[in-house]
Design a protein around this motif. Structure first.
Motif, short mmCIF file in Angstrom:
data_model
loop_
_atom_site.label_atom_id
_atom_site.label_comp_id
_atom_site.label_asym_id
_atom_site.label_seq_id
_atom_site.Cartn_x
_atom_site.Cartn_y
_atom_site.Cartn_z
N VAL A 1 4.65 -6.23 -6.50
CA VAL A 1 5.46 -5.02 -6.63
C VAL A 1 4.90 -3.87 -5.79
N ASP A 2 3.84 -4.12 -5.06
CA ASP A 2 3.23 -3.08 -4.23
C ASP A 2 3.63 -3.27 -2.77
N THR A 3 4.00 -2.17 -2.12
CA THR A 3 4.43 -2.23 -0.73
C THR A 3 3.59 -1.29 0.13
N ILE A 4 3.70 -1.47 1.46
CA ILE A 4 2.90 -0.70 2.41
C ILE A 4 3.86 -0.04 3.39
N PRO A 5 3.78 1.28 3.59
CA PRO A 5 4.67 1.95 4.55
C PRO A 5 4.49 1.39 5.95
N SER A 6 5.62 1.09 6.61
CA SER A 6 5.59 0.53 7.95
C SER A 6 6.73 1.13 8.75
N ALA A 7 6.99 0.55 9.92
CA ALA A 7 8.09 1.00 10.79
C ALA A 7 8.72 -0.22 11.43
N ALA A 8 10.02 -0.10 11.73
CA ALA A 8 10.77 -1.25 12.25
C ALA A 8 11.76 -0.83 13.31
N LEU A 9 12.13 -1.79 14.14
CA LEU A 9 13.31 -1.66 14.98
C LEU A 9 14.50 -2.14 14.16
N ARG A 10 15.49 -1.27 14.01
CA ARG A 10 16.67 -1.61 13.21
C ARG A 10 17.82 -1.94 14.16
N LEU B 1 -5.41 0.04 -0.25
CA LEU B 1 -4.40 -0.87 -0.79
C LEU B 1 -4.47 -0.88 -2.32
N ALA B 2 -3.45 -1.43 -2.96
CA ALA B 2 -3.47 -1.55 -4.41
C ALA B 2 -4.60 -2.49 -4.83
N ARG B 3 -5.13 -2.24 -6.01
CA ARG B 3 -6.29 -2.98 -6.45
C ARG B 3 -5.94 -4.35 -7.00
N GLU B 4 -6.74 -5.34 -6.67
CA GLU B 4 -6.67 -6.68 -7.24
C GLU B 4 -8.04 -7.02 -7.81
N PRO B 5 -8.10 -7.80 -8.89
CA PRO B 5 -9.42 -8.20 -9.41
C PRO B 5 -10.15 -9.06 -8.39
N THR B 6 -11.44 -8.83 -8.24
CA THR B 6 -12.22 -9.60 -7.28
C THR B 6 -12.83 -10.83 -7.95
N VAL B 7 -13.24 -11.78 -7.15
CA VAL B 7 -13.86 -12.99 -7.68
C VAL B 7 -15.18 -12.63 -8.35
N ARG B 8 -15.95 -11.74 -7.74
CA ARG B 8 -17.23 -11.34 -8.33
C ARG B 8 -17.04 -10.75 -9.73
N GLU B 9 -15.99 -9.95 -9.90
CA GLU B 9 -15.72 -9.37 -11.22
C GLU B 9 -15.38 -10.45 -12.24
N ALA B 10 -14.59 -11.45 -11.84
CA ALA B 10 -14.22 -12.53 -12.75
C ALA B 10 -15.46 -13.33 -13.18
N VAL B 11 -16.38 -13.55 -12.25
CA VAL B 11 -17.63 -14.25 -12.57
C VAL B 11 -18.47 -13.40 -13.52
N THR C 1 -9.52 -12.25 -4.06
CA THR C 1 -10.11 -11.43 -3.00
C THR C 1 -11.60 -11.27 -3.24
N LEU C 2 -12.35 -11.17 -2.17
CA LEU C 2 -13.80 -10.99 -2.25
C LEU C 2 -14.20 -9.52 -2.12
N VAL C 3 -13.25 -8.65 -1.82
CA VAL C 3 -13.55 -7.22 -1.66
C VAL C 3 -12.58 -6.40 -2.48
N ASP C 4 -12.97 -5.17 -2.78
CA ASP C 4 -12.09 -4.26 -3.50
C ASP C 4 -11.07 -3.70 -2.52
N LEU C 5 -9.83 -4.12 -2.64
CA LEU C 5 -8.79 -3.69 -1.71
C LEU C 5 -8.54 -2.19 -1.79
N ALA C 6 -8.83 -1.59 -2.93
CA ALA C 6 -8.61 -0.15 -3.07
C ALA C 6 -9.45 0.65 -2.09
N SER C 7 -10.60 0.11 -1.70
CA SER C 7 -11.46 0.82 -0.74
C SER C 7 -10.83 0.86 0.65
#
Length: 466
Positions: free
Chosen positions: A399-408, A269-279, A260-266
């Motif tokens: 292992v991270d999920t996002i609350p949503s809604a569905a037709l059951r 969403l759950a955080r993933e390491p960014t490409v900029r951080e790896a560089v 990812t190129l952006v901080d997903l936590a902002s």
């Protein structure tokens, strides 16, 4: 048994071809294809009549022909509704492209483009130049290049800097990606010798240091984006590995997978390491995908030290793995969206879908539930609304999920649910949900066009739209 008089009542191939309705089919699909389908349809009908069936009415015969021709002419690679709850679904094409990327790709398809032509000098140029500046700007790397996917990116990096030598990897990072492709297999094809260190759950700096020798070509760090090991664990971070590698005079390759190129936590969403951080941690090369969290078309990006990127571009594999003008145009347009982070979530479909609020999706479910109920009740299905959990998919944040809604959708039996799933797959625009806990869930996180969804469902169920 019916006699020959009944068979003579059937129209000939030429009569059918000369009818206005069939002429429309010929214009769309071609005379040869329609003629072949027409002969096959008439042959089937003759067999049915000989077996005692009735001669069909002309309009029924025409409808049968149209159905046969349209079925043969349609592609399985057609738009569908991804209501599985997995936003980046590998089997359903992963990321949806931004409108800007679609427009750029169409422009590249429609006209000649300066793919490998330098408009400033009038000389031959490099196709990577259209993306290099953007990638360096967004990642902080010295240089960048692109290949067809991330597996290709890892392959060419390993082959370029490690062929005939050893590559050190933690046992806990020897991943298997989709389609049973395993990292050890990629390393073998790249011509490097795999050296495993540590254990499945714990790897320490000393594990790397003690195996480095004259035959060591690089250290490979693999982000375990498609699974998590939790509990009693330890891993060596990128900055520590960079120091170990550089002290030994070897390179560190960091494969981020779904980078990812952006901080997903902002974005909540759950955080993933960014490409900029790896560089910034000191990796000599970083690889990541274009069609996952980045939200573009399929591609494998490689960013890092200038001299290593130059070596990769000289590798004969680069030509075999290169991307065409259509993807480069779409990638450039996608990367440009990251220059405007304030509007990124609104303009990039992947981020927009991942950040939809559960309350918004629940309101959508409440609008759709009575209409879907009216279409399915006569078939024995009950439809209600439930909260559910979506996931990112394509190996990102497993292992991270996002609350949503569905037709059951509930049915009297599992067989009835399978029949409904099969019906949904035959729709002009198929509907793909998931069966869970004895019900079918249509997770609405990725549903943008409610009207088209209802129209497709109505056509499949024979229900007239209000």
């Amino acid at each position: 048994m019916h006699g020959s008089a009944d068979l003579r009542a059937l129209p000939s191939v030429d009569q059918m071809l000369n009818s206005p309705a069939v002429a429309v089919l010929v214009e769309k699909h071609g005379r040869r294809a329609v003629t072949a389908d027409l002969r096959a349809a008439l042959s089937d009908i003759r067999a049915e009549v000989k077996a005692g069936g009735a001669v069909p009415r002309p309009e029924d015969l025409l409808a049968s022909l149209i159905s046969r021709v349209e079925y043969r002419g349609r592609t399985n690679l057609r738009p569908l509704f991804n209501l599985t709850g997995t936003v980046l679904h590998t089997n359903l094409g992963r990321a949806l492209l931004a409108e800007e990327a679609i427009a750029a790709a169409m422009d590249a398809m429609r006209d000649a483009a300066a793919l490998e032509f330098d408009l400033d000098t009038g000389r031959r140029g490099e196709r990577d130049s259209h993306l290099r500046t953007l990638l360096c700007e967004l990642t902080g790397a010295e240089d960048a290049t692109v290949v067809n996917n991330n597996a290709g990116a890892v392959l060419i990096c390993l082959n370029t800097i490690g062929a005939g030598r050893q590559a050190i990897v933690s046992r806990g990072e020897l991943i298997e990606i989709g389609g049973a492709f395993r990292m050890p297999d990629i390393m073998e094809r790249a011509g490097v010798q795999l050296i495993e260190v540590g254990t499945t759950n714990r790897t320490h700096p000393k594990d790397y240091a003690k195996v480095i020798g004259p035959d060591t070509g690089l250290i490979l760090k693999v982000h375990t984006s498609n699974y998590r090991i939790e509990g009693f664990t330890a891993e060596v971070d990128g900055s520590q590995l960079a120091k170990i590698a550089h002290d030994a005079g070897i390179a560190l390759l960091n494969d981020l997978g779904s980078g990812t190129l952006v901080d997903l936590a902002s974005y909540g969403l759950a955080r993933e390491p960014t490409v900029r951080e790896a560089v910034a941690e000191g990796a000599d090369l970083v690889t990541f995908s274009g069609d996952k969290l980045l939200g573009g078309p399929q591609a494998g990006f490689i960013v890092g030290r200038r001299e290593l990127i130059a070596e990769i571009n000289r590798n004969p594999l680069k030509r075999a793995l290169r991307v065409d003008k259509i993807r480069i145009a779409a990638l450039e347009a996608t990367l440009k969206l990251y220059r405007d982070p304030d509007r990124l979530a609104a303009r990039l479909p992947t981020l927009r879908l991942l950040t939809r609020k559960q309350s918004e999706i629940m309101a959508q479910a409440e609008r759709l539930q009575p209409k879907v109920t009216s279409m399915l009740r006569s078939r024995g299905y009950d439809v209600d609304i439930c909260g559910c959990l979506s996931q990112i998919g394509s190996g990102a944040l497993p292992v991270d999920t996002i609350p949503s809604a569905a037709l059951r959708i509930a049915a009297s039996s599992g067989t009835a649910l399978e029949e409904l799933a099969a019906l949904f797959r035959t729709l002009p625009r198929p509907i793909i949900g998931r069966i869970q806990s004895g019900c079918m869930l249509l997770d609405l996180r990725c549903l943008a066009d409610e009207q088209s969804f209802l129209e497709s469902l109505a056509e499949g169920t024979g229900h007239a739209m209000a």
